[in-house]
Design an enzyme around this catalytic site. Structure first.
Site, PDB file in Angstrom:
ATOM      1  CG  HIS A   1      -1.719  -0.967   1.418  1.00 56.56           C
ATOM      2  ND1 HIS A   1      -1.995  -1.739   2.547  1.00 56.56           N
ATOM      3  CD2 HIS A   1      -2.920  -1.515   0.648  1.00 56.56           C
ATOM      4  CE1 HIS A   1      -2.850  -2.664   2.372  1.00 56.56           C
ATOM      5  NE2 HIS A   1      -3.608  -2.551   1.172  1.00 56.56           N
TER       6      HIS A   1
ATOM      7  CB  SER B   1      -4.184  -6.635   4.966  1.00 56.86           C
ATOM      8  OG  SER B   1      -3.919  -5.230   4.365  1.00 56.86           O
TER       9      SER B   1
ATOM     10  CE  LYS C   1     -12.280  -9.942   2.836  1.00 61.01           C
ATOM     11  NZ  LYS C   1     -10.999  -9.838   2.190  1.00 61.01           N
TER      12      LYS C   1
ATOM     13  NE  ARG D   1      -2.499  -7.831  -4.136  1.00 56.57           N
ATOM     14  CZ  ARG D   1      -3.292  -8.273  -2.979  1.00 56.57           C
ATOM     15  NH1 ARG D   1      -2.741  -8.463  -1.804  1.00 56.57           N
ATOM     16  NH2 ARG D   1      -4.498  -8.446  -3.319  1.00 56.57           N
TER      17      ARG D   1
END
Ligand code: PNS
Length: 160
Positions: free
Chosen positions: A17, A128, A41, A90
């Site tokens: 990030h 993460s 989540k 990514r």
């Protein structure tokens, strides 16, 4: 004034990030990094904690502002007078989901562009969730998240 919004859950912010934040701040007059408040989540950090960690990690970046938002991203961009959504990509596996979101957002407001920054290859594996798993199992997360937040990740996982 070119204002870009980099939205996400940032639970917690990673060096991937940070790479996107640094690179996009060279392209915009202002980059607003905004933590989504309607994320489904179960997060590790509260919204306010995530805002605090991001603020600490970006404290030396004058063009970067940390905020949070609730509801539709497009409505938030209107509220903040921003014209571009910034996303990091990514891997191919990110593409389908991101492509769908970009098209939905374009349908909601064709004037707002989504731009994708390809990750720096050294962070293509980083997420993460991976950070939380490694730290939770006692592994080393140095180099994966900003140094200023490493301690917070271990402490939080210990409390849970
Ligand atoms: O870090 P994430 O979880 O990939 O971020 C997802 C995020 C915050 C970009 C996405 O969930 C979002 O834009 N939420 C706001 C709700 C919205 O505008 N939905 C319509 C577009 S699909």
């Amino acid at each position: 004034m070119k204002i870009g919004v980099y939205p996400g859950s940032f639970d917690p912010v990673t060096n991937g990030h940070m790479d996107v934040i640094e690179r996009s701040s060279r392209m915009f007059d202002r980059v607003i990094v905004s933590v989504v408040r309607n994320y489904s989540k179960k997060p590790l950090f509260t919204y306010d904690e995530r805002v605090e960690l991001l603020s600490r990690a970006t404290k030396d970046m004058p063009k970067v502002e940390i905020d949070s938002f609730e509801g539709l991203l497009i409505d938030y961009l209107h509220k903040r007078n921003a014209n571009v959504i910034i996303k990091g990509l990514r891997a191919i596996s990110d593409f389908e989901y991101e492509f769908q979101m970009a098209l939905i957002n374009r349908k909601l407001d064709p004037e707002i562009e989504t731009i994708f920054l390809m990750t720096n290859s050294q962070y293509s594996f980083l997420s993460s969730s991976a950070v939380k798993e490694v730290a939770g199992l006692g592994g080393c997360i140095a180099g994966l998240v900003p140094e200023s937040i490493i301690r917070d990740v271990y402490l939080k996982l210990k409390q849970k």
